[in-house]
Design a protein around this motif. Structure first.
Motif, PDB file in Angstrom:
ATOM      1  N   ARG A  53      29.354  45.486  41.270  1.00  0.00           N
ATOM      2  CA  ARG A  53      29.167  45.987  39.903  1.00  0.00           C
ATOM      3  C   ARG A  53      30.190  47.065  39.528  1.00  0.00           C
ATOM      4  N   THR A  54      30.591  47.848  40.508  1.00  0.00           N
ATOM      5  CA  THR A  54      31.445  48.993  40.193  1.00  0.00           C
ATOM      6  C   THR A  54      32.935  48.747  40.429  1.00  0.00           C
ATOM      7  N   ARG A  55      33.257  47.945  41.473  1.00  0.00           N
ATOM      8  CA  ARG A  55      34.665  47.786  41.836  1.00  0.00           C
ATOM      9  C   ARG A  55      35.277  46.464  41.395  1.00  0.00           C
ATOM     10  N   ARG A  56      34.495  45.391  41.457  1.00  0.00           N
ATOM     11  CA  ARG A  56      34.986  44.056  41.096  1.00  0.00           C
ATOM     12  C   ARG A  56      36.310  43.745  41.799  1.00  0.00           C
ATOM     13  N   GLU A  57      36.392  44.126  43.060  1.00  0.00           N
ATOM     14  CA  GLU A  57      37.617  43.907  43.827  1.00  0.00           C
ATOM     15  C   GLU A  57      37.754  42.425  44.159  1.00  0.00           C
ATOM     16  N   GLU A  58      38.899  41.842  43.802  1.00  0.00           N
ATOM     17  CA  GLU A  58      39.079  40.398  43.936  1.00  0.00           C
ATOM     18  C   GLU A  58      38.918  39.919  45.377  1.00  0.00           C
ATOM     19  N   ALA A  59      39.440  40.657  46.332  1.00  0.00           N
ATOM     20  CA  ALA A  59      39.330  40.243  47.736  1.00  0.00           C
ATOM     21  C   ALA A  59      37.873  40.181  48.170  1.00  0.00           C
ATOM     22  N   LEU A  60      37.067  41.111  47.686  1.00  0.00           N
ATOM     23  CA  LEU A  60      35.649  41.119  48.015  1.00  0.00           C
ATOM     24  C   LEU A  60      34.935  39.941  47.351  1.00  0.00           C
ATOM     25  N   LEU A  61      35.244  39.693  46.089  1.00  0.00           N
ATOM     26  CA  LEU A  61      34.642  38.568  45.378  1.00  0.00           C
ATOM     27  C   LEU A  61      35.006  37.248  46.050  1.00  0.00           C
ATOM     28  N   ARG A  62      36.236  37.153  46.530  1.00  0.00           N
ATOM     29  CA  ARG A  62      36.685  35.940  47.222  1.00  0.00           C
ATOM     30  C   ARG A  62      35.902  35.742  48.520  1.00  0.00           C
ATOM     31  N   ASP A  63      35.720  36.820  49.274  1.00  0.00           N
ATOM     32  CA  ASP A  63      34.977  36.727  50.536  1.00  0.00           C
ATOM     33  C   ASP A  63      33.543  36.259  50.296  1.00  0.00           C
TER      34      ASP A  63
END
Length: 282
Positions: A53-63
């Protein structure tokens, strides 16, 4: 897991992969996403949800997306589709493509590559019958990890034992430690790339035969229709589509119709006056 967190995860997954999760699948989210949380040094799914919700980091979303994607495959999976390819589809394509002597095949949602390599093995087994023909097999998958594994062509003993006859294992693989690697000749027949079925598919070019098996079952009806519509745009009017045993186009799209007397095979219903897409280069 909090209801609002489940809803957030499921919404994100549907947007990114088409995967539809009902709330009774919360256990599946928890079991598959806990390793992702640990990888990112988080204590649990609550912290993971906050990070999204706060970071929307692409690498995290991909994982997260890759962790939830089903990567089930095996050599010559379900066998009958491959028998149909050898006995029905290939002879038909050889007759219809006699002038250009080239055929493009797409293995969509290819996972770790066994479907594409199985097709390559089957083509090689045809011997001199295919001399002078050019076959291009393209495998695509949402998961970068699966694409890299497919490119390497290295499989465990368990993986090669699933559906692969011992004669073909010995003929087309070499042992690397306790694993098996498919030989260079087969690997050169198949190219793999990361690709999302929910995005614009036109850069992939035209395909004569499309294998999209056991993929649509994870989508809702509108997403199934969208994907089938996109696939139809990549195929000529005599193209052949493979779906899984539990999948159908009936009630979803009119762009395909079942092939007569061939369960799981579909042919294109292309609108009159529509032009087939140009073939991709390379």
């Amino acid at each position: 897991m909090k209801v609002e967190d489940f809803d957030m995860f499921s919404t994100m997954l549907k947007q990114r992969s088409g995967l539809v999760l009902s709330r009774d699948k919360a256990y599946l989210l928890e079991s598959r996403l806990m390793p992702v949380a640990r990888k990112w040094n988080m204590k649990g799914l609550d912290e993971l949800a906050v990070a999204i919700r706060t970071r929307r980091e692409e690498a995290l979303l991909r994982d997260i997306t890759e962790a939830m994607t089903t990567n089930e495959s095996s050599f010559f999976r379900d066998q009958k589709p491959f028998d149909q390819f050898r006995d029905v589809v290939l002879p038909m394509m050889l007759a219809k493509r006699a002038a250009r002597r080239s055929i493009r095949i797409w293995s969509a949602a290819c996972s770790s590559g066994q479907e594409g390599y199985s097709l390559a093995i089957m083509l090689l087994e045809q011997g001199a019958k295919l001399d002078g023909w050019r076959f291009e097999i393209v495998g695509t998958d949402l998961s970068s990890e699966m694409v890299e594994k497919a490119k390497a062509g290295i499989y465990t003993q368990f993986e090669v034992q699933r559906g692969l006859p011992i004669t073909q294992l010995v003929k087309y693989f070499k042992q690397v430690g306790d694993k098996w690697q498919i030989n260079d000749k087969i690997r050169q027949m198949v190219t793999f790339r990361e690709y999302n079925l929910l995005t614009d598919l036109t850069p992939l070019g035209q395909f004569d035969v499309v294998f999209c098996r056991n993929v649509l079952i994870y989508f809702d009806q509108p997403t199934k229709g969208k994907v089938l519509e996109s696939i139809a745009k990549l195929m000529p009017t005599d193209g052949v589509l493979y779906l899984g045993g539990a999948e159908t186009v009936l009630g979803i799209t009119e762009r395909f119709k079942p092939m007569d007397n061939q369960r799981g095979l579909y042919v294109v219903n292309q609108p009159a006056g529509a032009q087939a897409p140009r073939a991709a280069v390379g």
